[in-house]
Design a protein around this motif. Sequence first.
Motif, mmCIF file in Angstrom:
data_model
loop_
_atom_site.group_PDB
_atom_site.id
_atom_site.type_symbol
_atom_site.label_atom_id
_atom_site.label_comp_id
_atom_site.label_asym_id
_atom_site.label_seq_id
_atom_site.Cartn_x
_atom_site.Cartn_y
_atom_site.Cartn_z
ATOM 1 N N ILE A 21 1.536 7.998 59.424
ATOM 2 C CA ILE A 21 0.538 9.060 59.426
ATOM 3 C C ILE A 21 -0.457 8.795 60.553
ATOM 4 C CG2 ILE A 21 0.702 9.677 56.991
ATOM 5 C CD1 ILE A 21 -1.765 7.945 56.447
ATOM 6 N N TRP A 22 -0.966 9.882 61.106
ATOM 7 C CA TRP A 22 -2.086 9.826 62.042
ATOM 8 C C TRP A 22 -3.211 10.604 61.373
ATOM 9 C CZ3 TRP A 22 -1.640 14.003 66.389
ATOM 10 C CH2 TRP A 22 -2.914 14.351 66.864
ATOM 11 N N ILE A 23 -4.350 9.937 61.174
ATOM 12 C CA ILE A 23 -5.496 10.559 60.527
ATOM 13 C C ILE A 23 -6.534 10.890 61.580
ATOM 14 C CG2 ILE A 23 -7.175 10.400 58.660
ATOM 15 C CD1 ILE A 23 -5.582 8.066 57.517
ATOM 16 N N SER A 24 -6.897 12.155 61.699
ATOM 17 C CA SER A 24 -7.975 12.551 62.601
ATOM 18 C C SER A 24 -9.275 11.866 62.173
ATOM 19 C CB SER A 24 -8.111 14.072 62.617
ATOM 20 O OG SER A 24 -7.019 14.668 63.291
ATOM 21 N N PRO A 25 -10.299 11.818 63.045
ATOM 22 C CA PRO A 25 -11.456 10.941 62.806
ATOM 23 C C PRO A 25 -12.149 11.150 61.463
ATOM 24 C CG PRO A 25 -11.500 11.740 65.038
ATOM 25 C CD PRO A 25 -10.388 12.487 64.349
ATOM 26 N N PHE A 26 -12.481 10.024 60.839
ATOM 27 C CA PHE A 26 -13.215 10.019 59.568
ATOM 28 C C PHE A 26 -14.443 9.120 59.669
ATOM 29 C CE2 PHE A 26 -9.699 7.019 59.582
ATOM 30 C CZ PHE A 26 -10.354 5.812 59.367
ATOM 31 N N PHE A 27 -14.818 8.742 60.890
ATOM 32 C CA PHE A 27 -15.956 7.847 61.090
ATOM 33 C C PHE A 27 -17.275 8.595 60.874
ATOM 34 C CE2 PHE A 27 -12.694 6.869 64.445
ATOM 35 C CZ PHE A 27 -12.068 5.863 63.732
ATOM 36 N N THR A 28 -18.358 7.834 60.745
ATOM 37 C CA THR A 28 -19.686 8.423 60.593
ATOM 38 C C THR A 28 -19.960 9.385 61.745
ATOM 39 O OG1 THR A 28 -20.369 6.310 59.641
ATOM 40 C CG2 THR A 28 -22.109 7.894 60.169
ATOM 41 N N SER A 29 -20.431 10.583 61.390
ATOM 42 C CA SER A 29 -20.574 11.626 62.406
ATOM 43 C C SER A 29 -21.482 12.736 61.896
ATOM 44 C CB SER A 29 -19.192 12.221 62.732
ATOM 45 O OG SER A 29 -19.300 13.413 63.473
ATOM 46 N N PRO A 30 -22.260 13.366 62.784
ATOM 47 C CA PRO A 30 -23.005 14.567 62.386
ATOM 48 C C PRO A 30 -22.115 15.790 62.241
ATOM 49 C CG PRO A 30 -23.389 14.068 64.692
ATOM 50 C CD PRO A 30 -22.597 12.919 64.136
ATOM 51 N N MET A 31 -20.858 15.667 62.591
ATOM 52 C CA MET A 31 -19.844 16.710 62.395
ATOM 53 C C MET A 31 -20.102 17.973 63.211
ATOM 54 S SD MET A 31 -17.605 15.337 60.420
ATOM 55 C CE MET A 31 -17.571 13.728 59.604
ATOM 56 N N LYS A 32 -20.741 17.813 64.364
ATOM 57 C CA LYS A 32 -20.876 18.976 65.247
ATOM 58 C C LYS A 32 -19.506 19.422 65.753
ATOM 59 C CE LYS A 32 -25.432 19.095 65.189
ATOM 60 N NZ LYS A 32 -26.194 18.600 66.357
ATOM 61 N N ASP A 33 -18.621 18.434 65.960
ATOM 62 C CA ASP A 33 -17.235 18.722 66.343
ATOM 63 C C ASP A 33 -16.287 18.107 65.315
ATOM 64 O OD1 ASP A 33 -15.132 19.782 67.836
ATOM 65 O OD2 ASP A 33 -15.031 18.044 69.181
ATOM 66 N N PHE A 34 -16.741 18.096 64.074
ATOM 67 C CA PHE A 34 -15.917 17.717 62.924
ATOM 68 C C PHE A 34 -15.254 16.352 63.078
ATOM 69 C CE2 PHE A 34 -16.257 22.320 63.092
ATOM 70 C CZ PHE A 34 -16.951 22.504 61.912
ATOM 71 N N GLY A 35 -16.079 15.361 63.427
ATOM 72 C CA GLY A 35 -15.624 13.983 63.470
ATOM 73 C C GLY A 35 -15.247 13.494 64.846
ATOM 74 N N TYR A 36 -15.041 14.399 65.790
ATOM 75 C CA TYR A 36 -14.748 13.975 67.158
ATOM 76 C C TYR A 36 -16.048 13.695 67.925
ATOM 77 C CZ TYR A 36 -9.792 14.714 66.540
ATOM 78 O OH TYR A 36 -8.492 14.601 66.099
ATOM 79 N N ASP A 37 -17.143 13.645 67.192
ATOM 80 C CA ASP A 37 -18.436 13.217 67.729
ATOM 81 C C ASP A 37 -18.914 12.050 66.851
ATOM 82 O OD1 ASP A 37 -18.500 15.177 65.669
ATOM 83 O OD2 ASP A 37 -20.610 15.627 66.069
ATOM 84 N N VAL A 38 -18.573 10.837 67.255
ATOM 85 C CA VAL A 38 -18.752 9.657 66.417
ATOM 86 C C VAL A 38 -20.147 9.073 66.600
ATOM 87 C CG1 VAL A 38 -17.881 7.340 65.925
ATOM 88 C CG2 VAL A 38 -16.282 9.157 66.579
ATOM 89 N N SER A 39 -20.817 8.782 65.486
ATOM 90 C CA SER A 39 -22.124 8.122 65.561
ATOM 91 C C SER A 39 -22.071 6.680 65.082
ATOM 92 C CB SER A 39 -23.179 8.910 64.760
ATOM 93 O OG SER A 39 -22.798 9.053 63.406
ATOM 94 N N ASN A 40 -20.930 6.258 64.513
ATOM 95 C CA ASN A 40 -20.726 4.851 64.156
ATOM 96 C C ASN A 40 -19.219 4.609 64.116
ATOM 97 O OD1 ASN A 40 -20.528 2.288 63.113
ATOM 98 N ND2 ASN A 40 -22.025 2.598 61.484
ATOM 99 N N TYR A 41 -18.738 3.786 65.026
ATOM 100 C CA TYR A 41 -17.293 3.572 65.155
ATOM 101 C C TYR A 41 -16.716 2.647 64.090
ATOM 102 C CZ TYR A 41 -17.054 5.900 69.692
ATOM 103 O OH TYR A 41 -17.080 6.841 70.695
ATOM 104 N N VAL A 42 -17.550 1.980 63.323
ATOM 105 C CA VAL A 42 -17.045 0.961 62.399
ATOM 106 C C VAL A 42 -17.454 1.248 60.952
ATOM 107 C CG1 VAL A 42 -16.830 -0.837 64.123
ATOM 108 C CG2 VAL A 42 -19.006 -0.559 62.946
ATOM 109 N N ASP A 43 -17.531 2.523 60.613
ATOM 110 C CA ASP A 43 -17.807 2.883 59.221
ATOM 111 C C ASP A 43 -17.206 4.248 58.939
ATOM 112 O OD1 ASP A 43 -18.689 2.611 56.647
ATOM 113 O OD2 ASP A 43 -20.828 2.559 57.129
#
Length: 551
Positions: free
Chosen positions: A58-80
């Motif tokens: 499986i490939w999971i699209s981003p689930f990292f901490t994010s304000p979700m302006k671009d639904f996870g492709y705008d990461v605010s913390n890469y390790v959570d």
Amino acid sequence: MSADANPVMTPDKDWWRGAVIYQIYPRSYQDSNGDGIGDLKGITARLAHIADLGADAIWISPFFTSPMKDFGYDVSNYVDVDPMFGSLTDFDGLIAEAHRLNIKVMIDLVMSHSSDQHAWFVESRSSRVNPKADWYVWSDPKPDGSPPNNWLSIFGGSAWQWDPTRMQYYLHNFLTSQPDMNLHNPEVQDALLAATRFWLERGVDGFRLDTINFYFHDKELRDNPALAPERRNASTAPAVNPYNFQEHIYDKNRPENIAFLKRFRALLDEYPAIAAVGEVGDSQRGLEIVGEYTSGNDKMQMCYAFEFLAPEPLTPEVVRNTQNAFANAAPEGWACWAFSNHDVVRHVSRWGANVLDRDAYAKMTSALLLTQRGSVCIYQGEELGLTEADIAFEDLQDPYGIQFWPEFKGRDGCRTPMVWDDHAVQAGFSTAQKTWLPIPVEHVLRAVNTQAGKEESVLEHYRRFLAFRRQHPAFAKGDIVFHDAGDNQLIYTRAFGNEKLLCVFNMNAEETAITLPSGEWIGLEGHGFNSAVNDNKVELPAWGAYFARHA
């Protein structure tokens, strides 16, 4: 018992070559807590579906901490993990269950840019002299106050945003809230590689690298040249976007990227069997760049360009030309092909809008994809034959669609929630009264439970064909050779070891007879397509296929 009686299995470092990778858009796969948005626990609960389907990873699209302006492709913390999706403990549980089911886990890494809310950018924009002042791409304005050059954003307008604190512009190839990182700075590279190692230590099996050719920019900030109208191709950006008017030789596709990709690969190689696939977004040089990034054995294992994600119709000529162009550009490389993903119109609608028998078309295109040379990505819902959803403007979430509406409706139509049970609330995706995107009625009618166990369904076709594919290693790892065929006909052979397989496709809405290449061919069973062979001709129904083994 001797010490050698039960040896530890050596991981297969080559597992990715010919793998079938199932892409999960986490917001839309399964909601476990009733908030209308999918999450990691939901994915874990539905992994059995992917195992039953027969995917390798499986490939999971981003689930990292994010304000979700671009639904996870705008990461605010890469390790959570963003609380919307759960916790690191939930991710660990997902990894454990996937591995129990013999499914590899690849996660999306977005390293070309971060969110403007990332602590790195907050510090960088605070002054011109702080420790991270050079972690992003900053530039003084021209004497008249205008941006440093003519670079454009994929999401529309200038790629430069004015910052009043530093009195400078910063680069953003996407949203203004997605500032580009300065990978010319070794400290930035080190920080990104440290984040990569964090997930490797948690047990991931690989990565999908978002916008891999955007990592570096031209240090001199030279203007991009204009692109002649006849060379404009709308596969990277919609046709209404002026981004297509430039040849992007200075804002991306820079030669400095090769050295960083070698650093990245060296990190992966510290672990037993890790693989990465890069997304190459370029309409003019896509396959050439894929060749550069996958050549040798010291950069990416595989990459994909946009040839099969473009709006142009899928024809025998497109398939042949794409495979041959890749072979010329990357004789040592390996591709990863997809017909649909979270950024483009679902292929059953994109190519098959005027097809009367959508199910037959979905089956034919899936068999074609699954017998190409290269690895394969299947996008969630593709195995159900889902069409592109028509989302009303008031329900849009995608900033890309909102910006260019109505000429371009954005990406929400391919991101609607997965449908599991036509009798359940929200088709079994969520117990919420309202989901983050609406679920179309026509999708509910194609829910998993309505197709499971029905031999003629698209779902059972995918399950059957993936099992058929596993029986023949030539489909996963073999060479490909194309043969002469008539209009709307596609013939190629796949060869690996002592096995040589014939693939014949009728890419037409009418039945036809296709002459087989010379040789003795023994028809294969188990793939689900019906045909009749007479006098070295195979008679195929509309959107039919035939598979045989060389005697």
